[in-house]
Design a protein around this motif. Structure first.
Motif, short mmCIF file in Angstrom:
data_model
loop_
_atom_site.label_atom_id
_atom_site.label_comp_id
_atom_site.label_asym_id
_atom_site.label_seq_id
_atom_site.Cartn_x
_atom_site.Cartn_y
_atom_site.Cartn_z
N HIS A 65 -0.34 -3.60 -0.05
CA HIS A 65 -0.90 -2.13 -0.45
C HIS A 65 -2.02 -2.25 -1.05
O HIS A 65 -3.29 -3.21 -1.74
CB HIS A 65 0.83 -1.82 -1.75
N TYR A 66 -2.25 -1.18 -2.62
CA TYR A 66 -3.64 -1.11 -2.47
C TYR A 66 -4.15 -1.94 -3.80
O TYR A 66 -5.08 -2.11 -4.01
CB TYR A 66 -3.87 0.56 -3.06
N ASP A 105 9.17 7.82 -0.39
CA ASP A 105 8.06 7.92 0.42
C ASP A 105 6.44 6.75 -0.09
O ASP A 105 6.10 6.68 -1.51
CB ASP A 105 7.22 9.05 0.63
N ARG A 137 3.04 7.27 0.07
CA ARG A 137 2.23 8.00 0.46
C ARG A 137 1.22 7.37 -0.91
O ARG A 137 2.02 7.37 -2.36
CB ARG A 137 2.62 9.71 0.32
N TYR A 138 -0.18 7.18 -0.77
CA TYR A 138 -0.66 7.17 -1.87
C TYR A 138 -0.48 5.14 -2.78
O TYR A 138 -1.45 5.25 -3.44
CB TYR A 138 -0.85 8.32 -2.54
N GLU A 197 -2.97 4.76 4.79
CA GLU A 197 -2.46 5.91 5.56
C GLU A 197 -1.76 5.17 7.35
O GLU A 197 -0.84 5.04 7.37
CB GLU A 197 -2.74 7.05 5.97
N ARG A 201 1.40 3.00 6.24
CA ARG A 201 2.62 3.88 5.71
C ARG A 201 2.94 3.58 6.94
O ARG A 201 3.97 4.10 7.25
CB ARG A 201 2.01 4.90 5.02
N GLU A 202 2.05 4.88 8.36
CA GLU A 202 2.72 5.40 9.36
C GLU A 202 3.34 3.54 10.36
O GLU A 202 4.78 3.75 11.17
CB GLU A 202 1.84 5.77 10.56
#
Ligand code: ATP
Length: 215
Positions: A16-17, A191, A193-194, A198, A201-202
């Motif tokens: 993750h970020y 979700d 997202r962010y 991406e 996430r997909e």
């Protein structure tokens, strides 16, 4: 001397970020030649079920694509049995006998080091660079506190001047994201997202890897 190599291990279940931003800031600050991401094969301290190793590896690859200084190193996944950090460092050290190696750890991981296999050897094989995480304080007592007194430094140059042996603690941008929370979000049909790249996430959506099992 060549620039140090950063080693960033984790289960990355999923990446993750919080991981990526930490690696990026330390890469820049320490002037590392590269950061090698080392997804764990069979983590010794972990009981909860994981996404399959191959999928975790694909997520790490997707996350670092386009950042040439971020390298995916799957040696822990290719090794059979438990993946101990000390074995990984011995392996990398054989490849780079003289090079400065910097093991990058979040503070939570650092506090657990005294439970790791042959943990004291780790400090002779690499420098340890600890990224502050929200809510965690550097140890001042106990075995790690003692190691901090002997090996702690605030001088970046020491990480370039010697191949191993120092501990450097640095505050990075605090992103309170954890893989555990991300898995819980998926289970709650939320979700990501962010919070993750991406492409990651997909992969999570198409594989259904963290989805609640259907009854
Ligand atoms: P889990 O919630 O499943 O325990 P995690 O999000 O902590 O996972 P790991 O793969 O276990 O991720 O962590 C790998 C490394 O990244 C560890 O050194 C950990 O301290 C660090 N790390 C994890 N999340 C963050 C974050 N948000 N900011 C900075 N470092 C992090």
């Amino acid at each position: 001397m060549s620039e140090p190599i950063g080693l960033f291990g984790g289960t990355f279940d999923p990446i993750h970020y919080g991981h990526l931003r930490t690696a990026f800031e330390l890469w820049q600050l320490l002037r590392l030649e590269q950061v090698r991401f080392l997804p764990a094969g069979n983590p010794p301290h972990r009981e909860s079920s994981l996404a399959p190793a191959g999928l975790r590896l694909s997520m790490v690859r997707a996350a670092v694509a386009g950042q040439a200084a971020f390298v995916v190193d799957d040696r822990e996944m290719r090794r059979s049995g438990a993946s101990y950090t000390v074995d990984t460092l011995l392996d990398v050290r054989r490849e780079y006998p003289e090079r400065s190696l910097c093991l990058l750890l979040g503070m939570d991981a650092f506090l657990g080091v005294p439970h790791w296999h042959r943990w004291r050897e780790i400090f002779d094989l690499a420098h340890v660079v600890v990224a502050h995480r929200p809510g965690w304080k550097a140890p001042i007592t106990g075995p790690l506190g003692e190691v901090m007194v002997d090996r702690g430094t605030g001088n970046l140059r020491e990480l370039h001047a010697a191949p191993a042996g120092r501990i450097f603690v640095h505050a990075v941008t605090q992103l309170e994201i954890s893989s555990t929370d991300l898995r819980a979000l998926i289970q709650a049909n939320r979700d990501l997202r962010y919070l993750v790249p991406e492409a990651v996430r997909e992969l999570i959506i198409t594989s259904g890897c963290y989805a609640r099992p259907q009854r």
